[in-house]
Every structure is written in C-alpha cells, then in structure tokens.
Design an enzyme around this catalytic site. Sequence first.
Site: not given
Lengths: 662, 662
Positions: A353-355, A430, A449, A455
Amino acid sequence: MLLVSSPDGTLDVRLSVESGEARYAVARFGRDVIAPSRLGLVLREGSLASGLVLDGHERRSADETWTTVWGESDTVRDRHEELAVALRQEASGRLLRVVFRVFDDGVGFRYEIPEQGGLTDLEITDERTQFAFVEDAAAWWIGAYQKNRYEYLYRRSPLSELGVVHTPLTLETEDGLCLSVHEAALTDFAAMTLVRTEGTTLKADLVPWAAGTKVKARAPVTSPWRTVQVADGPGGLITSRLILNLNEPCRLEDTSWIRPGKYVGIWWEMHLGKSTWGSGERHGATTANALRYLDFAARHGLDGVLVEGWNLGWDGDWYRDGSGFDFTAPHPDFDLEEVARHARDVGVSLIGHHETGADVANYERQMEDAFALCERLGIHAVKTGYVGNDPEVVGPDGGPGEWHHGQFMVRHYRRVVEEAARHRVMLDVHEPVKDTGIRRTWPNMMTREGARGQEYNAWSPDGGNPPEHETILPFTRGLAGPFDFTPGIFDLLFEEQRPENRVNTTIVKQLALYVVLYSPLQMAADLPESYEARPELFRFVEDVPTDWSETVVPHARIGDYVTIARRVRGGDDWWVGSVTDENGRVLEMPLGFLDGGRRYVARIWRDGPDADWNERPYDHEIEERLVDAGTVLTLRLAPGGGQAIRLTPAGADDVRRPEGGR
Amino acid sequence: MLLVSSPDGTLDVRLSVESGEARYAVARFGRDVIAPSRLGLVLREGSLASGLVLDGHERRSADETWTTVWGESDTVRDRHEELAVALRQEASGRLLRVVFRVFDDGVGFRYEIPEQGGLTDLEITDERTQFAFVEDAAAWWIGAYQKNRYEYLYRRSPLSELGVVHTPLTLETEDGLCLSVHEAALTDFAAMTLVRTEGTTLKADLVPWAAGTKVKARAPVTSPWRTVQVADGPGGLITSRLILNLNEPCRLEDTSWIRPGKYVGIWWEMHLGKSTWGSGERHGATTANALRYLDFAARHGLDGVLVEGWNLGWDGDWYRDGSGFDFTAPHPDFDLEEVARHARDVGVSLIGHHETGADVANYERQMEDAFALCERLGIHAVKTGYVGNDPEVVGPDGGPGEWHHGQFMVRHYRRVVEEAARHRVMLDVHEPVKDTGIRRTWPNMMTREGARGQEYNAWSPDGGNPPEHETILPFTRGLAGPFDFTPGIFDLLFEEQRPENRVNTTIVKQLALYVVLYSPLQMAADLPESYEARPELFRFVEDVPTDWSETVVPHARIGDYVTIARRVRGGDDWWVGSVTDENGRVLEMPLGFLDGGRRYVARIWRDGPDADWNERPYDHEIEERLVDAGTVLTLRLAPGGGQAIRLTPAGADDVRRPEGGR
C-alpha cells in the site's frame, strides 16, 4: 464532404471543411445523432481550428481479433473503418490530422500534430471539439472540478441542463438510444471533461495545469481518442469493447506474473473506526493482525491480503501534507519481513500500500526503491492512494495546486504503471485519474477507484450510498474500466462501531456485486469474523472468479436494475449477478447464454420472501436446481436486493430433468 | 384493515372501511403503487358508496391450470388469493360485496349486489372506483367518447395530464414499473372508461345509455372485474394472462369446429378504390372475383376467403342508415350458392360478412336467419361491422344515439356471440366494444378490430399509421385481446390507386406483424397479385401459424421496438417477429426460449443493409443458419423495419454446427 461508414453500415461519420472550419457528424441508420460539430485545437503558437483546408485523406479497413491478458472477455474483435484526414491551415501552413475509426458500436477520433517546421515544443490551450447532440436525452453524470475528485453520487438530469461533467458521460434518448461519451488511451494529455455550451451541445474542456495551459507537448503529438459509443439499450454499452480497441496492444512481453484474484485486507476496520491507520493502541497494521488476515485468506482460498497503515507517515495530517510518507520504512508494530515470509509460507500474496497523500513529488523520489522492495519481498500488487482535495496535488515544484486529472497527474500515474511493471507489480490505484483503457497496453494496471465506493457506507454523513447507486455504476463509471468498489460487506449494520451508518443493500445484493461490478482484483471487504459467521453466503465470495471469457447483460435499466452473466475464463461455469434499486423486481431471465448442448446445476443465492434492504436485509434463501439453455429463471429481487447464481455443467450422474421455468 | 397478499408475496391489497367509506390500496414489494382509493356504486335507488360498515369477509386460495381452446399459450395457470368483503350500508341495510383476486402479476376486483329486499330492478348511475396512483407515469392512451370509436393513434402523455380515456390504459413509471388498467368479463354492464379527477387519480367512468343512466340490472348483479396488471417492464404485460383468468370457463361443450387460421378477402381492393362495396362496374363481390380468391387461397394453403359487399344494402349512405342491409340476400352479381359450393370443393372456408351500419335493430331482426344461412352453406366464420359515428348506434327504439361501448351494445355484441355459437360460427367483430377476455368463455369470439388498423394506410388523409404505431399496439390494444389488424401488405406504395398514400413500413416489417400482433384469424390483407409477385416473402405468410403453445417477449420498449417469439401449438417450431419505429435498431436476441437439447434451422427474413421504410422499403434478405438455445442472434432492423424468423428443429442429417453468434 467525406463519408465513412461502419462495417455493417449502421453508423456513418461525415467530415466536412467549410469556411475554414472542420466539422464531423455522426448518423445512425441514416439519421443524425451528432449534428455537424467543430473539430480543432488551439495552440499558444496559433489556432489549428480555423482557416483550414482539406489537404488529403486516407482510408483503411481493419478486422482483427485480439486476446486479452484478463478482463470481461477473452477475445475482442476490432473491426472498423478508418478515415484519416489531413488539414492544413492556409495562412500558417501548419498541419493537423484527424483520424476517425468507425465501429458498428461507436466512433473514436483523435488529433495528430505532425512534426513540422516551426512547431516543436508546443502548448495546447484549448480543444475545440464539440458533441452537438441532435436531441435532448437523460444524462447520468458527476460534476468535474469538485473537491472529492470522482467520488460523487451520479445524478440524472436532462442533457440540456448539464454544466461541466466528467466522462464517461452516459446519455439515453427518449427513444431508447444509449450513448457514452468518453476518451481512450489518455497517456500524456490533459483529461477531457465536457462543458455544455448551449442547448444539447457539449464541448471538450481540457483540465488545466496549475499554471493555466492545458497540454505541454513536443511534436509529433497524438491526442487521446474522443469516443462516442452507441447502442440500442444500456446493455450494449457494457458489452462494447470500443475503448479497449482504441488503446495500443500490450507492451509487456511476459505477463505470466499478472494474476487477477480476490483479496481481504486491514482496511474496513479502519473505516469502521475499530482500528487506525496511524500509531497507537488501535493501530490496525500490526504483525499479529496481518498474520491473522493471511491465515484467514489461506483458509478460504483467497489470493491476497492488503495491509494499509503499515509504513511511516500516517501520524498527523497526512492528507494535507503527505511529505512524511516513507514507502520503504515499516511502522515498528509491523514486521514487514516476517509478514512477507508468512505470506509466502501460506501461499497468499501480500498486497502493498502506497498512500501518497497526493504528494507526488515525495512519492516519485521513493517510487523506484519502493517497488524494488516489493519485488524483493514477493509483493506483486500494490494499492496506491492520492487522498487530497482537488486541486491540491503536490507537484515537482513543491507547491500544491495540480488537478488529479490534469496532464501533470496523467503523466505521473503513467510513470507509476511503468515503474511497477518493471518490478512485476500489479496496480490498484485509488484516487486515480479516470480509466481510459490503458490496461490493454499495460495489463499490470489492474483496477482503480475513481468513484464513490463502499467505504462511504461506513461513515458518510449523507446516509451512505443509496440503493440505486450500484444500478447506475455499471452504466457510468463501469464503462471506463475495472472498479475497485470493494463489495462483500456481510455485517450490514455494524451497530457497535457506527450505529448511525449502515450498508443500504440486502446481503444477497453484496454477493451479486462481485459479478455486476467488474474488477480483476476484487476485495472481500468485510472483517474475517463477519465472513466466518455466514459460511453459506461466503462460499459465493470464495468461489466467484475475477477473470472472464464472456459477458452478457440479460437486463439493463440505468438506475433501476441490471443483470450481468459472465463465463469464467477458460472454463464452463457461468456466474450471474442481478441488482435492483430501492424497488423490488420480478425479472424473467432465459438462460440462452448457456451452451445449448449441456445441462447445468444452478446454485442460487436469493433474497428471502420478506427481504428488504431497510427492514430485513439478511433474509435469504439458497437453492439448487437443474437447468439448461432453454430454462427461464424468474429473479425475484427484494427492494434494495439482488440475486447471485453459479451455473456449473451437470455431471453425467445427474439425471434430473431440467425445469423449463415458465 | 384487511390484507391479502399475492401467492409469492409480491403484491398486497389492503382493504379498509373508515368513516363509512370503503377503500383499497395496492402495494408491490411493500411499497404503495395505488394509494387508498374509493370503492362503491351509486344506484338510482340510493348510494352504495358511503355510510358503509364491514359486515364480514371470506378468503380463498386458488391454483389451477386450465387449457385454452386457442390463443397465445396452450395452458394458463390461475394462481391467486381471494378476499371477498361484505359491506352493509347502515342506514338502509343494503348489502354490497367486493371480491378481490390478487395474483403475482396484478389485481382484479368486482362488485356484487346480492339479491336483497327492496332492490330488485335497479339502475347504476355512477361507479365510485378510484385508481389513485402514487406517482406520475408515462401513459399511452386513446380518448373515450370520440366519433371514430377506438380507431385513433395512441398518444403518450403524463398520467397527470389525462382527460377521459379508454382502457386498456398503459402506464410506465419513471422507475420502469409497467401497469395496465382494464376490465375483464364485460358481458352485461357499461364499459368502463377512466377520467382523471385530480393529480394522478383516475376514476371509473361508465359509458351511459342514451337515456343517461349507466347500467340497468336485476339483482343479483355482478360487475366486470376492474383490473390492474403490474410488471417490471412492458414485456410482462404481454405475457400476463390475468384478464383471461378473470373470465368464466368455456361454455361450449364442443369446440372442434373452432379453428384459427389465415384468410384473404375481397377487401383491400375496396380500400384502395380499385373496386366498390356497392353495385356497379367496379363491384368487388362478384362471383368470378370470389372464385379467383378461393382458388388463390387453395393454391397457397390459406384457410379462408372473406367477401365484403356480397349482400344487398350497400348502395347509398349505409353508414348513416344501415336499415337497408339484408343479411340473407346476395347481390345479383354474386351467386352465393355457387361460391359456397366452390369453397367446399377446393377446401377453403368462405367467411361471411355482416356490416350493420350500426343499425343494431335491423341486424337483430335478421340475425338468427343470417347465421342459419351460414351454417347451411358451411360458412364457419363471419366478420361483423358496426360502422357509424359514435354515439349513433341505432337501438331497438329505432333512434340513433347509443354508444358502441355502452351497456346496450355490450348486450348486443354478447347476443351475437351466443347466436353465432349456436350456429357454429366464429366471429371477427369490427367496430366492436373492447375485448375483455370473453373469448375464454365463448371461444368462437375469435378476434376483433377496436383500434386503428392497416386500412388507414390506404386512405387516411393524415398520412396513415406512423412507423411507431405497431410498436405501441402490443402494449395497449393488444393487452385486451386478439386484434384483426390485417397485416401483410406487400405492395406498400400502391402508386396506381392512391399515389398520395402508402404503408409506412418496410416489407419485412409486414411479415413480422404476423407474430407481433396476435390474432387467431389473421388476414393476408393484400391482393393475390401482390403476393404472387413475391413468393419468397409470401412463403412466410403461407406458413406462419395463428395458434400458439408459448409466447415470450425478448425485447420490449413501448413505442420504440418489440420482439415476440411464439411456439406453434402442438409443435416444436418457434416463430419470431420483431418491429421497430422510425429508428433503426440493433438488438441482441439470445435464443434461450428454444428447447435446450436440440438444434434448429433458423430461416430469417430481414431488412436489407440499405432498407428504410421511407426510401427503400422493399430491400430485404433471406438467410438460413443452424442455431441452438445458446445462439445469440443480432437483429438489425431498418428504420421502420422488422425481422421475421422461423426456427425448425434440424433433421438428423443436418450436421452443421450451430453458430454461437456472439
């Protein structure tokens, strides 16, 4: 005037140059759908939209069938007639080409600015493309230039009342003709939004750089394809492959590492407020929790486990300043090496995960190392994120202000795809730019997304997604490409965590979404304990594929209901998902999509007789019966409900007689 | 409040009596479709609509399957829940019963006035029944109380803008729910029209006698059933058999003489002005001409020949004064005995014709003799006619003034059916009262007009029937019952006879109408020479059945397009008709209605690639291919066009492999 007809003659495009202006028109069965509409670009260096003369043209026919790496169908037929028109501006001598491809199910066209003296580095300041629809239509749309990017409920208005909207824009005329306006192969250009200029005429509106210009380029320049898909009824938009046909073939030689699949993740628990992305007592991404999810996935045959909040940078206002994110440094609670080792041991893929918090500069600095780390640890999929209000993307100059769908970000997203591919990493993006079919060229660009997902049901103060939401998505956002909606919430009310929120569907509708909303990476979004409480329903999620050989649409009514049937890639089983809005439905479904020569066992998950999304969302029934291509099933969908069906060829020992169903 | 739910729970009816008023409401999936709506009758002897109390109720469940003598399906399932409510008017002590039958696909209810002291001969002056629809809807309608009876183009308006309309009234809500309001078993009552009283509320409006009252009766009185059919989509209205289920079972013991079939006739030539009904040089009904038609029918396997203008009474203004018609006296040009003998010799049925000019008194005086003559000559079918402006029916008192759809005429039409049955004569009633399903009880009541048919194309000064007409009829007039539209015009332009008129369809659409517009007596309406000029197209007309085992509706969009597939009664062949309005269409049709275990040869009559009703109506192609239940056919319908298909099980020697079609 130049005329080009689609292979079977259903669609015609007329191209004319009069009084120095180029126009195209689209007719279907000889009747205009798009009246003569302007073509042209405006450059800082001068206009390429007026003073034009026709300088020659070429025609070409194509009919080839290509194989997808994954997707809604295993092969795609690309059959079209091409007309390439050379335009010359008399005063300046400058050249502009427009290439039309006319399919039976729609039209694509793009601009090409050839290499030419006096035009090397250039800036496009406006695109003059019009879509002058002949008649008004119902339009399903989300507004462009809004704070939350693409994450809005679709609205329905007359075309004649639109403002500035994103694509795909979906239209349905009074007469039942359905159209989708979008673009294909957006790889180094500003995204196109649509602005209504008068009546039922739309104009391309390119998303600007913070500095104001639209596109920076060096000749030769090729724009994305502007596309208009046309079908008698909304189902035909879903089965059209025009967008993919207008993308370049696959650039990857080895695609063996690209594998669609299902995943669970440390994610929904944060949306419920049970745990947190950041540090502290309730930190979700702990080693122990990750191991628990991995074991759960292994036990149930799921392919991957996503872990969000695993790295440093989550403490503080990261969505305002993402510069603290470190994409190679795990949080002290999270033993990345240990988790990755366990994932390999149990045969489940860890999903990275790379936010970025929309701090692209910070991400680009670390990206190569980050994907190299993934490769070393056997992480073959990464979910990226760009949370941040529009237009606040942090660009290379350190300042906020770029749009998620301007050329700056289009280039960035593309760089990420290429960097990921070099390290054999699949992407789930996303807060992305919209999908324009580049998955054909870069099949590690799996899903994204770019719409209002599940969500919102967890925390949205507006009551979450209304029951009609998922009956609109397949005809709007879904036409762009795969969507990581994250279906499969089984604990619909989560009264302990968020009593004021809930999921506005029946539980069976959650199953149906796995077929209705296509994604090659499909999440089982709920908590492991929610699934283990309902094994008879979870069986559908465990077994449903994410890669298909065929897709058909037995029922389609935008915003009301939709049924989609898909055959598993390389196999004989069919899977059906049907969903409705807030109204119950009784739909007849002939099973003519089955192989005519075989019998099948239908395993049916359906809403119970008293089910209702609002009052009795858990009421359901499971039934098995023998059917064949001649059977007609009656789908009874509860208000806010759905139905999910698996059809498996019957064994030779199954001597029951298929029931006609009528 | 009393509640009665349909067998599968989809529909609920609530019955309440409050403040002396009885109301019913209809909900679907728990949501109101019809809000509480008044019930009650007003008699000259006093109101039975107010001051009511509930005086008991009974419930009954039914589930039986009955066999049709002929029709769109061979068996019909009648599964409903019944609630019978007894109401008592407190002041007068008078009793009124209301009986509800709730099916999964709709609701029927009727009033019963039991035998009771003080109420023997009575007059109903008003019916208070309301239909208070909860939301607005698109309505397809024809106006009531118009000069030309039911012969108008259907119009589409919002329900909230209707005036006074005929039934069936077809509604489609924004959300796709389709409804049909009509009545069943109208045998001795005034026909019900609907008047909008406010908003989206309709009220029953009974057609009056010339003298003003609505219904004259002697207790016990039973009203027709008021019906509301409900389906998700317009196709479900076509396959609903609710109207038939609410009629009484067949009264005839021997039905062997009732035979659906196709006929030609001396008819279209009069509409074209080539010949005349009345005497003179161009008299159509000559012996020679009748023999020519008989030979033509025999040569092509058609069942009957209609002869109009055969009798005395046609000279003069018969449509203003029909008293000159003699129903047993042939015109001197026409040797009835000779023609009838020849008909028997060549094995073709002569079809009689009784045009009354709406002088019912004159007809009733002669009716018994007229049918006795038919029986003696072997004439087993008669077309009746009641041409005359509404309300100018000549009643028993000799004066004009009754409506075609008032109780006076309802009684008359019914007497004709019974008299015809006694003489083994099938009926095709033109200028009829609307169909309410009495064909179940009297299966010699074959077909009728009661809508704007093909003949308007021959001479109507308004340009004839527009291309959308036949895409509306199946969802409006067609819901009432069989319709003698008289399809099959092959000489579409008849430029010699009437250059200013034409048929506004392609020639293939004329074929498709044989399947789309159901009638057990189906005319091949054009002249013999028009058919013999196009044998490859006429073959479809020769072979298409008029009696069916099954009916399904693959595509349905009111006013836009419709596809209907039917399996021949007692056989395996399927026949498909598909028609569109002025727009071309590309429709995917999975053949799931076929038997799953067999292969079929599909013989396809379709519009040619350049066909267009306006410019190239004759362009067509004929193709044969092998298919099975898993095949998907793509129907390409030209503007104003159609497609007609016959599917026959393949012989064992046919080893071609079915094509998937996708």
